[in-house]
Design an enzyme around this catalytic site. Structure first.
Site, PDB file in Angstrom:
ATOM      1  N   HIS A  18       0.852  -1.211   0.000  1.00  0.00           N
ATOM      2  CA  HIS A  18       0.000   0.000   0.000  1.00  0.00           C
ATOM      3  C   HIS A  18       0.886   1.259   0.000  1.00  0.00           C
ATOM      4  O   HIS A  18       0.616   2.214  -0.721  1.00  0.00           O
ATOM      5  CB  HIS A  18      -0.870   0.069   1.267  1.00  0.00           C
ATOM      6  CG  HIS A  18      -1.890  -1.010   1.405  1.00  0.00           C
ATOM      7  ND1 HIS A  18      -2.069  -1.717   2.570  1.00  0.00           N
ATOM      8  CD2 HIS A  18      -2.826  -1.481   0.533  1.00  0.00           C
ATOM      9  CE1 HIS A  18      -3.069  -2.580   2.417  1.00  0.00           C
ATOM     10  NE2 HIS A  18      -3.536  -2.463   1.184  1.00  0.00           N
ATOM     11  N   ARG A 104      -2.477  -6.483  -7.783  1.00  0.00           N
ATOM     12  CA  ARG A 104      -1.328  -7.316  -7.418  1.00  0.00           C
ATOM     13  C   ARG A 104      -1.150  -8.481  -8.360  1.00  0.00           C
ATOM     14  O   ARG A 104      -0.053  -8.869  -8.700  1.00  0.00           O
ATOM     15  CB  ARG A 104      -1.516  -7.879  -5.996  1.00  0.00           C
ATOM     16  CG  ARG A 104      -1.156  -6.902  -4.904  1.00  0.00           C
ATOM     17  CD  ARG A 104      -1.544  -7.465  -3.589  1.00  0.00           C
ATOM     18  NE  ARG A 104      -2.921  -7.952  -3.670  1.00  0.00           N
ATOM     19  CZ  ARG A 104      -3.583  -8.488  -2.665  1.00  0.00           C
ATOM     20  NH1 ARG A 104      -3.001  -8.649  -1.515  1.00  0.00           N
ATOM     21  NH2 ARG A 104      -4.833  -8.880  -2.812  1.00  0.00           N
TER      22      ARG A 104
END
Ligand code: PNS
Length: 188
Positions: A18, A104
């Protein structure tokens, strides 16, 4: 007119993946607002909403243009509330606001694509009702995807929560302040 990016998520807790995304977004947009909420689909939270916001604020404190807020309800309502006009200069166009999300792996894509599409359609429906002109352009809230750095593609908050409960060292997964918070919370 500037472009504000809203980066929404549950951040339970914030990870290095993040943080990498926030850093990169800060280099692309005039402002980045990290929007934290409780995702009702995610059971067994580790940190309260307040704790997540405190950890994120601490982790982001040296990144220019980044702020952290919590919100409830619909993401598009939160995003729309950020589309402001400078009251000193009403001739200015309002800021444009986009949602950013990280990808991802391929597995993320299906859900993220669906979420981006429904958020775009719903925001157009709400906005066109307000301006009473459904042909007006630029009413949709767009979502932009940033690919996660491959170094962090294996990192997720759920892995951190699971490993944390078993006392696995998490230096490669979370910022230093979160490492400490996990140790305190789990007594590990
Ligand atoms: O970090 P997460 O849990 O994957 O983030 C998911 C999040 C917060 C982006 C998503 O659950 C969300 O936007 N929730 C707000 C409620 C909402 O707007 N729902 C409509 C989308 S179908």
């Amino acid at each position: 007119m500037g472009i504000i990016a809203v980066y929404p998520g549950s951040f339970d807790p914030v990870t290095l993946g993040h943080m990498d995304l926030i850093q990169r977004a800060a280099g692309l947009f005039d402002q980045v607002i990290v929007g934290v909420l409780i995702n009702a689909d995610k059971k067994s939270p580790l940190f309260s909403l307040e704790e997540r916001v405190i950890m994120l604020k601490d982790a982001c404190r040296d990144i220019p243009g980044v702020s952290v807020e919590s919100f409830e309800g619909l993401l598009i309502d939160f995003v729309r509330s950020k589309r402001t006009i400078d009251p000193q200069n009403t001739s200015e166009e309002p800021d444009r606001v986009v949602i950013i999300r990280g990808l991802r792996e391929l597995m993320d894509f299906d859900m993220e694509l669906q979420m981006a599409q429904v958020n775009r359609i719903a925001s157009r429906c709400i906005a066109s009702r307000e301006v009473d002109n459904e042909n007006e352009t630029g009413l949709e809230i767009e979502t932009l995807f940033l690919p996660t750095d491959p170094k962090y593609s294996h990192v997720s908050s759920s892995v951190v929560r699971e490993y944390g409960r078993y006392g696995v060292p998490l230096k490669e997964f979370v910022p230093e302040n979160v490492l400490q918070a996990i140790k305190t919370k789990l007594n590990k």
